[in-house]
Design an enzyme around this catalytic site. Structure first.
Site, PDB file in Angstrom:
ATOM      1  N   PRO A  10      45.831  44.147  39.705  1.00  0.00           N
ATOM      2  CA  PRO A  10      44.883  45.191  40.061  1.00  0.00           C
ATOM      3  C   PRO A  10      43.700  44.921  40.473  1.00  0.00           C
ATOM      4  O   PRO A  10      43.273  43.566  40.377  1.00  0.00           O
ATOM      5  CB  PRO A  10      44.877  45.817  38.545  1.00  0.00           C
ATOM      6  CG  PRO A  10      45.159  44.909  37.611  1.00  0.00           C
ATOM      7  CD  PRO A  10      46.395  44.066  38.252  1.00  0.00           C
ATOM      8  N   ASN A  11      43.545  45.524  41.419  1.00  0.00           N
ATOM      9  CA  ASN A  11      41.997  45.453  42.436  1.00  0.00           C
ATOM     10  C   ASN A  11      42.070  44.238  43.063  1.00  0.00           C
ATOM     11  O   ASN A  11      40.847  44.197  43.857  1.00  0.00           O
ATOM     12  CB  ASN A  11      40.772  45.375  41.294  1.00  0.00           C
ATOM     13  CG  ASN A  11      40.652  46.393  40.409  1.00  0.00           C
ATOM     14  OD1 ASN A  11      40.689  47.617  40.886  1.00  0.00           O
ATOM     15  ND2 ASN A  11      40.536  46.396  38.959  1.00  0.00           N
ATOM     16  N   ARG A  18      35.006  43.248  46.672  1.00  0.00           N
ATOM     17  CA  ARG A  18      34.601  43.476  45.178  1.00  0.00           C
ATOM     18  C   ARG A  18      33.982  42.013  44.662  1.00  0.00           C
ATOM     19  O   ARG A  18      34.399  41.101  44.659  1.00  0.00           O
ATOM     20  CB  ARG A  18      35.942  43.807  44.463  1.00  0.00           C
ATOM     21  CG  ARG A  18      35.411  43.784  42.961  1.00  0.00           C
ATOM     22  CD  ARG A  18      36.816  43.799  42.244  1.00  0.00           C
ATOM     23  NE  ARG A  18      36.772  43.814  40.703  1.00  0.00           N
ATOM     24  CZ  ARG A  18      37.558  43.027  39.976  1.00  0.00           C
ATOM     25  NH1 ARG A  18      38.469  42.457  40.581  1.00  0.00           N
ATOM     26  NH2 ARG A  18      37.181  42.933  38.768  1.00  0.00           N
ATOM     27  N   TYR A  23      34.325  36.308  43.391  1.00  0.00           N
ATOM     28  CA  TYR A  23      35.759  36.136  44.194  1.00  0.00           C
ATOM     29  C   TYR A  23      35.744  35.598  45.720  1.00  0.00           C
ATOM     30  O   TYR A  23      36.475  35.298  46.363  1.00  0.00           O
ATOM     31  CB  TYR A  23      36.358  37.456  44.052  1.00  0.00           C
ATOM     32  CG  TYR A  23      36.711  37.862  42.726  1.00  0.00           C
ATOM     33  CD1 TYR A  23      37.370  37.298  41.992  1.00  0.00           C
ATOM     34  CD2 TYR A  23      35.908  38.999  42.312  1.00  0.00           C
ATOM     35  CE1 TYR A  23      37.777  37.709  40.545  1.00  0.00           C
ATOM     36  CE2 TYR A  23      36.199  39.426  40.947  1.00  0.00           C
ATOM     37  CZ  TYR A  23      36.902  38.858  40.245  1.00  0.00           C
ATOM     38  OH  TYR A  23      37.236  39.193  38.803  1.00  0.00           O
ATOM     39  N   ASN A  79      48.505  36.301  40.617  1.00  0.00           N
ATOM     40  CA  ASN A  79      47.137  36.485  40.099  1.00  0.00           C
ATOM     41  C   ASN A  79      47.542  37.889  39.328  1.00  0.00           C
ATOM     42  O   ASN A  79      47.420  38.977  40.093  1.00  0.00           O
ATOM     43  CB  ASN A  79      46.239  36.486  41.151  1.00  0.00           C
ATOM     44  CG  ASN A  79      44.954  36.712  40.752  1.00  0.00           C
ATOM     45  OD1 ASN A  79      44.733  37.201  39.623  1.00  0.00           O
ATOM     46  ND2 ASN A  79      43.906  36.522  41.597  1.00  0.00           N
ATOM     47  N   ALA A  82      43.326  41.823  35.484  1.00  0.00           N
ATOM     48  CA  ALA A  82      42.698  42.088  34.624  1.00  0.00           C
ATOM     49  C   ALA A  82      43.802  42.304  33.629  1.00  0.00           C
ATOM     50  O   ALA A  82      44.016  42.247  32.194  1.00  0.00           O
ATOM     51  CB  ALA A  82      41.989  43.370  34.510  1.00  0.00           C
ATOM     52  N   GLU A 103      50.565  31.168  36.893  1.00  0.00           N
ATOM     53  CA  GLU A 103      49.346  32.085  36.786  1.00  0.00           C
ATOM     54  C   GLU A 103      48.259  31.359  37.540  1.00  0.00           C
ATOM     55  O   GLU A 103      47.883  30.223  37.533  1.00  0.00           O
ATOM     56  CB  GLU A 103      49.164  32.042  35.389  1.00  0.00           C
ATOM     57  CG  GLU A 103      48.066  33.124  35.053  1.00  0.00           C
ATOM     58  CD  GLU A 103      47.750  33.164  33.539  1.00  0.00           C
ATOM     59  OE1 GLU A 103      46.640  33.819  33.161  1.00  0.00           O
ATOM     60  OE2 GLU A 103      48.364  32.510  32.583  1.00  0.00           O
ATOM     61  N   HIS A 105      44.205  32.375  38.870  1.00  0.00           N
ATOM     62  CA  HIS A 105      42.891  33.218  38.901  1.00  0.00           C
ATOM     63  C   HIS A 105      41.880  32.598  40.120  1.00  0.00           C
ATOM     64  O   HIS A 105      41.810  31.371  39.743  1.00  0.00           O
ATOM     65  CB  HIS A 105      42.246  33.246  37.619  1.00  0.00           C
ATOM     66  CG  HIS A 105      43.333  33.839  36.574  1.00  0.00           C
ATOM     67  ND1 HIS A 105      43.366  35.166  36.627  1.00  0.00           N
ATOM     68  CD2 HIS A 105      44.097  33.181  35.721  1.00  0.00           C
ATOM     69  CE1 HIS A 105      44.094  35.591  35.652  1.00  0.00           C
ATOM     70  NE2 HIS A 105      44.798  34.383  34.946  1.00  0.00           N
ATOM     71  N   ARG A 112      33.481  33.120  32.022  1.00  0.00           N
ATOM     72  CA  ARG A 112      32.982  34.298  32.462  1.00  0.00           C
ATOM     73  C   ARG A 112      33.044  35.187  30.860  1.00  0.00           C
ATOM     74  O   ARG A 112      33.014  34.530  29.872  1.00  0.00           O
ATOM     75  CB  ARG A 112      33.876  35.256  33.238  1.00  0.00           C
ATOM     76  CG  ARG A 112      33.817  34.415  34.614  1.00  0.00           C
ATOM     77  CD  ARG A 112      34.908  35.249  35.864  1.00  0.00           C
ATOM     78  NE  ARG A 112      34.297  36.721  35.929  1.00  0.00           N
ATOM     79  CZ  ARG A 112      35.097  37.419  36.665  1.00  0.00           C
ATOM     80  NH1 ARG A 112      36.116  37.215  37.221  1.00  0.00           N
ATOM     81  NH2 ARG A 112      34.587  38.745  36.561  1.00  0.00           N
TER      82      ARG A 112
END
Length: 146
Positions: A10-11, A18, A23, A79, A82, A103, A105, A112
Site C-alpha cells: 500500500p501507498n 509521498r 522515501y 515491500n 504499512a 522483506e 523497506h 522511525r
C-alpha cells in the site's frame, strides 16, 4: 528463465511524491526499471506488481508459492508497506505458500515511529533489507539468485 516477483504494498504507488524526505524522489516506475536492470544482470525475469489491497497481495503470494513449487520462480521481493506492522494474514500466506521472500523497506523503519519497529513479515521472511533506499531492491533480487 526463472522469475522473481517484486511486490509493493500500500501507498508505494505514491513513491516520488509521498514523503520524499523518507522515501526519496524515485517513482514506482523508477524502482521497477531498477529491478528489471538487476534481473537482466542476474539472468532472471522480473515481474513487478503493486497493490493497496491486502487480499490481492495474499493471492499473489499464493500464486508465487505454486510457481516456486513448480520450479519456475526463485522467490519474492516484497515491500509490504504499512502491512508490515499489521498483517498476520500476509505472514500466514508467506509461511503457508512456502515462498522464499526477502522483506524490503526503503526507509529505516527502526529509526522511525515506534509502531513501525515491529514486523509481522520478518519471522516468515528469508531475509530483511531496511534503510538502503531503492538500492535495497537490487540487493534483495541478488539475495534470491542462487
Amino acid at each position: 528463465m526463472k522469475k522473481i516477483l517484486v511486490l509493493n504494498g500500500p501507498n508505494l504507488n505514491l513513491l516520488g511524491t509521498r514523503e520524499p524526505e523518507q522515501y526519496g524522489r524515485d517513482t514506482l516506475a523508477d524502482v521497477e526499471r531498477l529491478c528489471q536492470e538487476a534481473g537482466a544482470k542476474h539472468g532472471v525475469e522480473i515481474e513487478c506488481r503493486q497493490s493497496n489491497h491486502e487480499g490481492v497481495l495474499i493471492d499473489w503470494i499464493h500464486e508465487a508459492g505454486r510457481e516456486v513449487a513448480a520450479g519456475h520462480m526463485l522467490g519474492v521481493v516484497m515491500n509490504p508497506g504499512a502491512y508490515t506492522h499489521t498483517s498476520i494474514a500476509l505472514h500466514d500466506a508467506i509461511k503457508g505458500a512456502s515462498v522464499p521472500l526477502i522483506e524490503l523497506h526503503i526507509s529505516n523503519v527502526h529509526a522511525r515511529e515506534e509502531f513501525r519497529h515491529h514486523s509481522y513479515i520478518s519471522p516468515a521472511a528469508r531475509g530483511i533489507i531496511v534503510g538502503l533506499g531503492v538500492k535495497g531492491y537490487v540487493l534483495a533480487i541478488a539475495a534470491l539468485v542462487p
